[in-house]
Design an enzyme around this catalytic site. Sequence first.
Site, PDB file in Angstrom:
ATOM      1  CG  HIS A 156      -2.215   0.711   1.032  1.00 55.45           C
ATOM      2  ND1 HIS A 156      -2.361   1.778   0.167  1.00 55.45           N
ATOM      3  CD2 HIS A 156      -3.438   0.516   1.581  1.00 55.45           C
ATOM      4  CE1 HIS A 156      -3.607   2.212   0.204  1.00 55.45           C
ATOM      5  NE2 HIS A 156      -4.282   1.452   1.052  1.00 55.45           N
ATOM      6  CG  ASP A 371      -8.782 -13.777 -20.399  1.00 62.84           C
ATOM      7  OD1 ASP A 371      -8.066 -14.737 -20.034  1.00 62.84           O
ATOM      8  OD2 ASP A 371      -9.400 -13.771 -21.473  1.00 62.84           O
TER       9      ASP A 371
END
Length: 422
Positions: A156, A371
């Site tokens: 983060h 994908d």
Amino acid sequence: MANRVKIISKETIRPSSPAEQHIRKFSFLDQLAVPNYIPLTFFYTADRSCQFSPADIILRLKKSLPDALTMFYPIAGRIRKGNRFIDCNDNGAEFIEARVHRQLRDVIENPDADELKEYLPVQPEDHHQQVDGALLLVQANLFDCGGIAMAVCLSHKVADGTSLSKFVQAWAAISRGEAAGVVAPNFHILAEQFPPIDLPEPHPSPSNVISGEKIVTRRFIYNEQKLASLKAEIATAEGSTVKNPSRVEAISASIWRHFIERHRRHGCTKVAAVHSVNLRARMADSPLQAFGNCYVLTPAYVTDGEHELHRLAELLRNAFKKIDGEYVGEIQRSGGGEYLTLRQRIVIMKKEGAAMCNFSSWCGFPVYEVDYGWGKPAWVCTTLLPFKNIVILMSRPEGRGIEAWVNMVEDDDGGDLKTLQA
């Protein structure tokens, strides 16, 4: 569960080409970010990946990741002491291959928060980023049935959820042979617009402080019908000013109301909702490709006795409206002072006994488009860290519903919160 996940190999994957620059400065928003990893896990069922052998899957991922790290070169670097920059030294990302003796369909249909942690390359209790540690860790979990769980954890300190989503999309495009369509992000504009500042160490944080209490995670599903019911309740209530509540407003107000009711029974009369708000679309130059942390925390407060659903939705909307272009400009003109003042106000409220319900909406992330070459994921989830009163909102696979991942103290598990699924 520990016996079902077997680590096959661990490897450091480095960029295919040297970094463009050796230093990537932090913005002050990066400096203020809590040093934990953001976890996302993508589940691909066997019918999407059965044409590939496990060896083919691992090879494809390992061959495409170096090119993705070259394009997103700061991710392959290391944070140095001083909390001001990343050394883009091409030290690489950690890639773990694992086998899972489990049917992936069973995991998706009956997810267990503790089991989901086993698919991560780093465990939640160890999620704090270490100086000189890898910024990106990946675990490719290959199931006996042919399914895949791709777990990605990104520091983060380097990026927010929006940036993590962009990286995963780019890596997937490269993996399926469509690298030409990937747009490189801008790694420097945020440091230019929000320059680093001198901060006290450790600087106070209004949320995301690891709790010593026993924390449990629950998932609440809001289908299309439940969302429509909540929106109608808000819009038609007497005196309501929110006639067209968004999905996020409706669900956040509902969960906030339950937290208010629960905390008041325990003697706490001040309960605030703190939402993370993406600044990219609110900035004058609209740096939508900006990579890094680009959000602020905006609080909404309630007074004693006030917890009607439509009123909470109104308070949330008003809090969101304050984060506009003018407010962003004030943050920049004040050298971060305006934002630090707001954070300090939240910290003081906590010290005075107020409870915080912290929200972050990931509903806009196109995670169901990721994908790698064997189809789109059947399910995408996160695994919350050991922080209390944290709520992550994520889209459902069909695109219309929302999943709310809620962290709460174990003693608070039950009661009103269970009615969120009713």
